[in-house]
Design a protein around this motif. Structure first.
Motif, PDB file in Angstrom:
ATOM      1  N   LEU A  45      57.604  88.924  69.951  1.00 33.40           N
ATOM      2  CA  LEU A  45      58.257  87.232  70.308  1.00 33.40           C
ATOM      3  C   LEU A  45      57.125  86.554  70.063  1.00 33.40           C
ATOM      4  CD1 LEU A  45      60.219  88.130  73.281  1.00 33.40           C
ATOM      5  CD2 LEU A  45      61.566  87.794  70.652  1.00 33.40           C
ATOM      6  N   GLU A  49      58.652  81.849  73.862  1.00 33.03           N
ATOM      7  CA  GLU A  49      59.738  82.523  73.585  1.00 33.03           C
ATOM      8  C   GLU A  49      59.326  84.396  74.499  1.00 33.03           C
ATOM      9  OE1 GLU A  49      62.725  83.847  71.058  1.00 33.03           O
ATOM     10  OE2 GLU A  49      61.737  82.071  70.099  1.00 33.03           O
ATOM     11  N   ARG A  53      60.660  84.624  78.270  1.00 32.02           N
ATOM     12  CA  ARG A  53      61.324  86.164  78.186  1.00 32.02           C
ATOM     13  C   ARG A  53      60.759  87.207  79.365  1.00 32.02           C
ATOM     14  NH1 ARG A  53      64.160  88.934  73.712  1.00 32.02           N
ATOM     15  NH2 ARG A  53      64.994  86.814  72.545  1.00 32.02           N
ATOM     16  N   SER A 203      65.552  85.740  69.328  1.00 33.54           N
ATOM     17  CA  SER A 203      63.542  85.407  68.542  1.00 33.54           C
ATOM     18  C   SER A 203      64.005  83.878  67.704  1.00 33.54           C
ATOM     19  CB  SER A 203      63.148  86.399  67.787  1.00 33.54           C
ATOM     20  OG  SER A 203      63.915  86.553  66.918  1.00 33.54           O
ATOM     21  N   GLU A 204      62.380  83.218  67.655  1.00 36.73           N
ATOM     22  CA  GLU A 204      62.442  82.680  66.660  1.00 36.73           C
ATOM     23  C   GLU A 204      63.365  83.194  64.910  1.00 36.73           C
ATOM     24  OE1 GLU A 204      58.713  80.223  64.736  1.00 36.73           O
ATOM     25  OE2 GLU A 204      58.519  80.299  67.200  1.00 36.73           O
TER      26      GLU A 204
END
Length: 500
Positions: A45, A49, A53, A203-204
């Motif tokens: 990630l 992020e 998380r 994710s991105e």
């Protein structure tokens, strides 16, 4: 564009791994060759992020070092890491001495420019200094890295954000949550297949590919003139496989073998209260050393698959108030190249032999039973003071799977360690096997290019670094090597020659 259409992305350089080495390589390459088309890929990630998380995995933006670590050793070293035992004659430093020191200062200065403020310490603070003296008094070396400095989490995150901004400002592209599934040499370059890492859902990469209708989707294939493989330590097996498939020559070093022990945390606390992962070692006569590895205060033992075998690992507990009543640490022996052909011969077979004996499960044995050279039974284990934290491990025998030299070194080391951590040498201490670490050396030129033209390696996985600064130096070397390679081949035929 339909989901069945193949998307191919062309670039000058593909960098796999966005830890310290990968990021610094991209930085150095784009600094030397502005306009270079660079694609960085990581299976994990992006920074924000990971933070959201509470991600504690080793992969992702910043890797384990700059994201989870933070200690910068700015003293003397080499690239690659040269172990304190004999090595194959082909293994040599590509940078050392004053040249290494200059690159280390460059990495350190860059981190300062990006937000690092941690003060340099020339020697350990008093509690650690006392622990070092106590270890020395009983004949154990306490491995420390000074001069050094520690970067807080906000400092590390500022550095990571700054590196990303600089790389992207020069045209570099970052792709998260993607794994390289295939690599081929084609037309003087590389053709690589990418697949989604489904473990990183949300994710991105997923957002860009799935939720934005006008976003560029994940490319199924990448064509690159040059390729840098820069995974962290836990990507070593992947690196060996991929680099091998691409024809890069490598040397297998003697495996580091041993067991993982489990003891009462209260006995080991005198060590871990000062340093949660004290690195202790002792030289062994005949080209070897024995050492502690990956201490997990209040943690537990688990089985993982490494190098084709099930081996013991430790699961740490990051929050002190959540730690259990037992501590686990590996006791590993590292023979040199010469010793591996003598008294330590056969270490590479230990894990497979024990896996076959236990149907691919860990074996757990009481230390007292090892000393008596008999297997531990279920009944004996049930009444042992230390109870196994790995429920899947089966009681059995470890004593006959290791060279006699290991147990001699183990008992000497443990007796000394017992003076620092009372109870560690008790008959009730549990031993799990197998435990091992394997290391590969890739011969490279001074720019970290392997024997395969256009293929570079950097970082922890190829054994070039064991810390943030060292990984950064490897990244700078690789970036400069990639820049030279691009300059030397920019007029050549092959990939992208038609658009020059």
């Amino acid at each position: 564009m339909t989901s069945t259409e193949q998307v191919t992305f062309d670039c000058d350089t593909l960098i796999v791994g966005m830890g310290t080495s990968g990021l610094l390589a991209a930085y150095a390459l784009l600094r030397a060759q502005p306009g270079t088309r660079v694609l960085l890929v990581d299976s994990g990630l992006p920074l924000d992020e990971r933070l959201a998380r509470g991600d504690t995995s080793a992969n992702g933006y910043g890797g384990a070092g700059l994201y989870l670590g933070g200690r910068l050793y700015v003293g003397e070293s080499t690239i690659p890491v040269m172990p304190p035992v004999s090595v194959p004659p082909e293994m040599r430093p590509v940078v050392a001495g004053a040249a290494y020191a200059q690159l280390a200062r460059e990495v350190n200065d860059l981190f300062d420019a990006l937000g690092a403020t941690g003060a340099l310490q020339s020697a350990p603070a008093e509690p650690l200094a006392q622990a070092i003296e106590q270890a020395h008094a009983v004949g154990i070396d306490y491995v420390t890295s000074y001069p050094s400095r520690y970067l807080s989490a906000p400092e590390r995150h500022a550095i990571l954000r700054g590196l990303r901004e600089r790389v992207e400002a020069q045209g570099g592209r970052l792709l998260f949550g993607a794994q390289m599934s295939e690599a081929q040499r084609v037309d003087g370059g590389f053709r690589l297949a990418l697949v989604r890492n489904h473990e990183q859902s949300g994710s991105e990469l997923d957002h860009e590919s799935d939720t934005k209708p006008d976003a560029e989707p994940l490319p199924q294939h990448v064509r690159a003139r040059a390729l840098l493989l820069a995974p962290g330590r836990y990507g070593a097996e992947w690196l060996m496989r991929v680099a091998g498939e691409l024809g890069a020559r490598s040397l297998s070093l003697a495996p580091t073998v041993g067991v993982r022990i489990e003891v009462a945390a209260s006995g080991y606390n005198p060590l871990t209260d000062v340093n949660p992962d004290p690195r202790l070692q002792m030289a062994v006569e005949g080209d070897a050393l024995i050492k502690t590895y990956a201490t997990c205060p209040g943690g537990r033992v688990a089985a993982i698959m490494r190098y084709g075998s099930v081996v013991a690992t430790g699961i740490p507990v990051l929050k002190r108030d959540e730690r259990g009543t037992q501590t686990t640490v590996a006791i590993l022996a590292q023979p040199g190249a010469e010793a591996a052909q003598g008294a330590w011969k056969g270490g590479e077979q230990i894990a497979r032999r024990l896996n076959a004996r236990a149907d691919n499960r860990l074996i757990v044995q009481r230390l007292g039973d090892v000393r008596q050279q008999r297997a531990t039974t279920v009944e004996e284990l049930a009444t042992n003071t230390i109870q196994p934290s790995c429920a899947d491990a089966i009681p059995g025998a470890l004593y006959d799977a290791y060279p006699a030299a290991y147990w001699q070194a183990f008992e000497t080391f443990l007796a000394r360690l017992n003076q620092l951590a009372p109870g560690v040498a008790s008959d009730e201490t549990l031993l799990y096997g197998p435990a091992e670490e394997r290391f590969q050396h890739f011969p490279t030129d001074d720019g970290l290019q392997t024997t395969t033209l256009g293929l570079f390696v950097a970082g922890d996985a190829p054994g070039q670094s064991q810390g943030i600064i060292q990984a950064g130096v490897a990244g700078l070397l690789a970036g400069e090597g990639l820049a030279r390679y691009r300059a030397e081949n920019i007029r050549g035929r092959g990939y992208f020659s038609s658009d020059r």
